[in-house]
Design a protein around this motif. Structure first.
Motif, PDB file in Angstrom:
ATOM      1  N   ALA A 209      40.325  64.372 -21.537  1.00  0.00           N
ATOM      2  CA  ALA A 209      39.409  63.618 -20.683  1.00  0.00           C
ATOM      3  C   ALA A 209      38.822  62.461 -21.474  1.00  0.00           C
ATOM      4  CB  ALA A 209      38.297  64.527 -20.165  1.00  0.00           C
ATOM      5  N   PRO A 210      38.810  61.261 -20.907  1.00  0.00           N
ATOM      6  CA  PRO A 210      38.197  60.115 -21.593  1.00  0.00           C
ATOM      7  C   PRO A 210      36.686  60.286 -21.705  1.00  0.00           C
ATOM      8  CG  PRO A 210      39.610  59.413 -19.766  1.00  0.00           C
ATOM      9  CD  PRO A 210      39.392  60.890 -19.620  1.00  0.00           C
ATOM     10  N   ASP A 211      36.076  59.422 -22.487  1.00  0.00           N
ATOM     11  CA  ASP A 211      34.620  59.396 -22.599  1.00  0.00           C
ATOM     12  C   ASP A 211      34.004  58.983 -21.263  1.00  0.00           C
ATOM     13  OD1 ASP A 211      34.617  59.984 -25.352  1.00  0.00           O
ATOM     14  OD2 ASP A 211      34.973  57.889 -25.852  1.00  0.00           O
ATOM     15  N   ILE A 212      32.704  59.225 -21.133  1.00  0.00           N
ATOM     16  CA  ILE A 212      31.972  58.684 -20.002  1.00  0.00           C
ATOM     17  C   ILE A 212      31.990  57.164 -20.089  1.00  0.00           C
ATOM     18  CG2 ILE A 212      30.480  60.704 -19.744  1.00  0.00           C
ATOM     19  CD1 ILE A 212      28.316  59.150 -21.255  1.00  0.00           C
ATOM     20  N   ALA A 213      31.626  56.503 -18.995  1.00  0.00           N
ATOM     21  CA  ALA A 213      31.637  55.040 -18.949  1.00  0.00           C
ATOM     22  C   ALA A 213      30.864  54.451 -20.120  1.00  0.00           C
ATOM     23  CB  ALA A 213      31.051  54.559 -17.627  1.00  0.00           C
ATOM     24  N   GLY A 214      31.505  53.510 -20.802  1.00  0.00           N
ATOM     25  CA  GLY A 214      30.892  52.875 -21.957  1.00  0.00           C
ATOM     26  C   GLY A 214      31.232  53.522 -23.275  1.00  0.00           C
ATOM     27  N   GLY A 215      31.835  54.737 -23.238  1.00  0.00           N
ATOM     28  CA  GLY A 215      32.233  55.399 -24.471  1.00  0.00           C
ATOM     29  C   GLY A 215      33.430  54.719 -25.100  1.00  0.00           C
ATOM     30  N   PRO A 216      33.711  55.015 -26.363  1.00  0.00           N
ATOM     31  CA  PRO A 216      34.790  54.320 -27.085  1.00  0.00           C
ATOM     32  C   PRO A 216      36.147  54.339 -26.389  1.00  0.00           C
ATOM     33  CG  PRO A 216      33.466  55.590 -28.616  1.00  0.00           C
ATOM     34  CD  PRO A 216      32.978  55.951 -27.236  1.00  0.00           C
ATOM     35  N   SER A 217      36.497  55.431 -25.700  1.00  0.00           N
ATOM     36  CA  SER A 217      37.799  55.479 -25.027  1.00  0.00           C
ATOM     37  C   SER A 217      37.706  55.078 -23.550  1.00  0.00           C
ATOM     38  CB  SER A 217      38.404  56.882 -25.139  1.00  0.00           C
ATOM     39  OG  SER A 217      37.626  57.832 -24.439  1.00  0.00           O
ATOM     40  N   ASN A 218      36.542  54.565 -23.134  1.00  0.00           N
ATOM     41  CA  ASN A 218      36.344  54.146 -21.745  1.00  0.00           C
ATOM     42  C   ASN A 218      35.299  53.032 -21.700  1.00  0.00           C
ATOM     43  OD1 ASN A 218      36.548  54.104 -18.935  1.00  0.00           O
ATOM     44  ND2 ASN A 218      35.296  55.944 -18.625  1.00  0.00           N
ATOM     45  N   THR A 219      35.499  52.031 -22.544  1.00  0.00           N
ATOM     46  CA  THR A 219      34.484  50.991 -22.726  1.00  0.00           C
ATOM     47  C   THR A 219      34.190  50.221 -21.440  1.00  0.00           C
ATOM     48  OG1 THR A 219      36.221  49.494 -23.512  1.00  0.00           O
ATOM     49  CG2 THR A 219      34.959  50.692 -25.180  1.00  0.00           C
ATOM     50  N   ALA A 220      35.198  49.945 -20.651  1.00  0.00           N
ATOM     51  CA  ALA A 220      34.989  49.188 -19.412  1.00  0.00           C
ATOM     52  C   ALA A 220      34.446  50.059 -18.291  1.00  0.00           C
ATOM     53  CB  ALA A 220      36.287  48.517 -18.963  1.00  0.00           C
ATOM     54  N   GLY A 221      34.513  51.373 -18.471  1.00  0.00           N
ATOM     55  CA  GLY A 221      33.984  52.282 -17.474  1.00  0.00           C
ATOM     56  C   GLY A 221      34.803  52.396 -16.207  1.00  0.00           C
ATOM     57  N   ARG A 222      36.052  51.966 -16.251  1.00  0.00           N
ATOM     58  CA  ARG A 222      36.885  52.027 -15.047  1.00  0.00           C
ATOM     59  C   ARG A 222      37.489  53.407 -14.817  1.00  0.00           C
ATOM     60  NH1 ARG A 222      38.650  46.986 -17.380  1.00  0.00           N
ATOM     61  NH2 ARG A 222      37.700  45.231 -16.275  1.00  0.00           N
ATOM     62  N   LEU A 223      37.571  54.197 -15.871  1.00  0.00           N
ATOM     63  CA  LEU A 223      38.144  55.536 -15.740  1.00  0.00           C
ATOM     64  C   LEU A 223      37.075  56.535 -15.317  1.00  0.00           C
ATOM     65  CD1 LEU A 223      40.317  55.613 -18.999  1.00  0.00           C
ATOM     66  CD2 LEU A 223      41.089  55.111 -16.673  1.00  0.00           C
ATOM     67  N   ASN A 224      37.444  57.438 -14.427  1.00  0.00           N
ATOM     68  CA  ASN A 224      36.547  58.507 -14.011  1.00  0.00           C
ATOM     69  C   ASN A 224      36.984  59.790 -14.709  1.00  0.00           C
ATOM     70  OD1 ASN A 224      35.007  60.487 -12.795  1.00  0.00           O
ATOM     71  ND2 ASN A 224      35.320  59.731 -10.714  1.00  0.00           N
ATOM     72  N   PRO A 225      36.293  60.207 -15.773  1.00  0.00           N
ATOM     73  CA  PRO A 225      36.743  61.369 -16.553  1.00  0.00           C
ATOM     74  C   PRO A 225      36.553  62.690 -15.835  1.00  0.00           C
ATOM     75  CG  PRO A 225      34.637  60.584 -17.369  1.00  0.00           C
ATOM     76  CD  PRO A 225      35.076  59.598 -16.337  1.00  0.00           C
ATOM     77  N   ARG A 226      35.888  62.705 -14.674  1.00  0.00           N
ATOM     78  CA  ARG A 226      35.645  63.958 -13.962  1.00  0.00           C
ATOM     79  C   ARG A 226      36.763  64.311 -12.981  1.00  0.00           C
ATOM     80  NH1 ARG A 226      30.462  61.546 -14.135  1.00  0.00           N
ATOM     81  NH2 ARG A 226      28.941  62.785 -15.296  1.00  0.00           N
ATOM     82  N   LEU A 227      37.629  63.355 -12.697  1.00  0.00           N
ATOM     83  CA  LEU A 227      38.672  63.615 -11.707  1.00  0.00           C
ATOM     84  C   LEU A 227      39.598  64.738 -12.164  1.00  0.00           C
ATOM     85  CD1 LEU A 227      39.722  60.025 -10.542  1.00  0.00           C
ATOM     86  CD2 LEU A 227      38.099  61.606  -9.475  1.00  0.00           C
TER      87      LEU A 227
END
Length: 405
Positions: A209-227
Motif C-alpha cells: 500500500a502506498p503512503d497517505i497523500a503527501g507521503g514519499p511514495s504518494n507525493t501528489a496524493g493521486r493514489l488512494n491507498p485504502r482501495l
C-alpha cells in the motif's frame, strides 16, 4: 500476378501445416469465422541451446551435467551434482519471493506478494496449495532454530512469528516510535535474535500500500491507498530511512546498518560461523530521495557484542559487463554465498550467482526468469530452491545450506 505462378494444392497444404506447426498445439476453432487458438504451454527456455522445457513433465535433458549450471571457476565443479537437472516445480505466481524450508514438515513455503498469499510445496508428492491467505503481502520468510516461521509483511509494515500453537507474535513494527517501511527479509541468529532489512518496496500498489497523500511514495496524493484494503490499512506514511535492524530476544529493536552504509537493503544472511553478515543493496525504491542502491552486496564483521564493523563491498555483481542485481542471499556450509540474480533483459544472466568467501565468482545457474530469492532445503538440505518471478525452481547440489529455513 507479377510473373508468379498460382500456388499448387501441395503448396497450400504445406503452408497450412507450417502454420499449425508454428502455433504448437493450436486448434482450429469453429465459429462465425475460423481462427487459431493455442493451448497453454510451458514457455521455452531463452538461455539454453538446444531449447529445453524446465517443467516437471518436460523432456529430460540429454546431458550428464545440466547445461544451465556453469562453472566459472573449477572449484565450483565440486558443488555441482552432475546427474541433477534444474526443474520447474510450479508456475502461477505474480511475483514469487521468500522461499523457506520447513525441515520437520518437509515442505517449502514461499510468498506470492501481489496475490497476497503464501504457497506450499509438499516434498512427498509435489502438491502445491495455498498455505496462508491473506498473507499481508508477505515477502521474506524463514524458520528459526525452534522451527517457528518468520515473515516480513509489506502491507502491515511489520515482522511476525507464527508460534507452534498457531498464534502470531508481532516481533517488530516500529523503531523509536516510527513505523517501519516494509520489512523485506529476515534471518535468525543462534542467540535468539532476528535480523531484518527494511527497504521501501512495499510502498508500491502492486506489493502493498502506498503512503497517505503527501507521503514519499504518494507525493501528489493521486493514489488512494485504502482501495481494496481492510480497515486500518492505507493510513500511514513512510517515516524512516532504509535500514537494517536486530530484534533482541528481549524484544528491543536495534539499528545495526544505516541507509548510508547500505542503501535499500534487501536480502541478508550470515556466514556459517555467524562472524560475517552479508547484505544486498538493491535499486531505488518508491519514495527514495537519495540515489538508492546500486545492486551490489556488502559484508560486515559481526562482533561478540553484535556490533558490526569493517564494512566493505563484497561484489558489485557485474558479470561479463552485465549487472546481475542481487536480492535474496544464502550461504552454504563452506561459506560460499548463493545470490539470486535479476539481470533484467540480459537473457542468460538471471538466475543464481555463486561467490566464494573472498568475493570471487565461481559459478552461475541460468533460469528463464528473473530470480528473486533462494534457499536450501530437502531432508539433507542439499536442494537449492529458487523463487523466480512467476515460478518455483529446484536443483540438487553437492553441498548443504548453512542455516535453517
Amino acid at each position: 500476378m507479377d510473373g508468379q505462378q498460382p500456388r499448387t494444392e501441395r503448396d497450400k497444404a504445406l503452408s497450412r501445416r507450417t502454420l499449425i506447426k508454428a502455433v504448437g498445439a493450436g486448434a482450429l476453432v469453429a465459429g462465425s469465422g475460423s481462427a487459431l487458438a493455442q493451448t497453454p504451454a510451458q514457455p521455452p527456455s531463452t538461455v539454453t541451446n538446444p531449447p529445453r522445457d524446465f517443467a516437471p513433465g518436460g523432456a529430460p535433458t540429454t546431458y550428464f551435467t545440466d547445461p544451465d549450471i556453469l562453472s566459472v571457476d573449477p572449484v565450483f565443479d565440486g558443488y555441482v551434482q552432475p546427474n541433477s537437472a534444474i526443474t520447474r516445480l510450479w508456475t502461477g505466481a505474480l511475483w514469487a519471493e521468500g522461499p523457506a524450508w520447513n525441515a520437520q514438515g518437509r515442505y517449502l513455503l514461499w510468498s506470492d506478494i501481489p496475490n497476497n498469499r503464501q504457497m506450499r510445496w509438499l516434498e512427498d508428492d509435489g502438491h502445491v496449495s495455498v498455505f496462508r491467505m491473506p498473507s499481508n503481502n508477505s515477502n521474506g520468510n524463514s524458520f528459526d532454530f525452534q522451527g517457528r516461521q518468520l515473515s516480513c509483511e509489506h502491507l502491515t509494515r511489520r515482522v511476525v512469528r507464527y508460534e507452534l500453537d498457531g498464534s502470531v507474535t508481532v516481533l517488530a513494527e516500529a523503531f523509536e516510535g516510527k513505523r517501519l517501511n516494509s520489512p523485506n527479509d529476515v534471518v535468525p541468529h543462534p542467540d535468539g535474535s532476528y535480523w531484518f532489512t527494511d527497504p521501501p518496496y512495499g510502498g508500491q500498489l502492486y506489493e502493498g500500500a502506498p503512503d497517505i497523500a503527501g507521503g514519499p511514495s504518494n507525493t501528489a496524493g493521486r493514489l488512494n491507498p485504502r482501495l481494496g484494503q481492510p480497515p486500518g490499512i492505507g493510513s500511514v506514511r513512510r517515516e524512516l530511512p532504509t535500514n537494517c535492524y536486530r530484534i533482541d530476544p528481549s524484544g528491543r529493536v536495534d539499528l545495526v546498518v544505516t541507509e548510508d552504509q547500505v542503501p535499500d537493503p534487501n536480502g541478508l544472511c550470515f556466514s556459517p560461523d555467524y562472524r560475517r553478515l552479508y547484505v544486498a543493496s538493491t535499486g531505488k525504491g518508491p519514495g527514495d530521495t537519495g540515489p538508492g542502491g546500486k545492486s551490489d552486496i556488502y559484508v560486515f564483521d559481526v562482533g561478540t557484542d553484535n556490533r558490526l564493523s569493517n564494512r566493505r563491498l563484497f561484489t558489485d555483481c557485474v558479470i561479463d559487463g552485465v549487472k546481475c542485481g542481487p536480492d535474496g542471499l544464502r550461504c552454504d556450509v563452506n561459506g560460499n554465498l548463493w545470490a539470486s540474480s535479476n539481470a533484467g533483459r540480459a537473457v542468460g544472466y538471471s538466475g543464481v550467482t555463486v561467490w566464494n568467501p573472498e568475493g570471487r565468482l565461481i559459478g552461475r545457474i541460468r533460469l528463464p526468469e528473473v530470480c528473486g530469492n533462494v534457499c536450501f532445503g530437502g531432508p539433507k538440505r542439499n536442494r537449492l530452491f529458487m523463487a523466480a518471478s512467476q515460478s518455483l525452481y529446484a536443483v540438487y547440489v553437492n553441498t548443504q545450506g548453512a542455516a535453517p529455513g
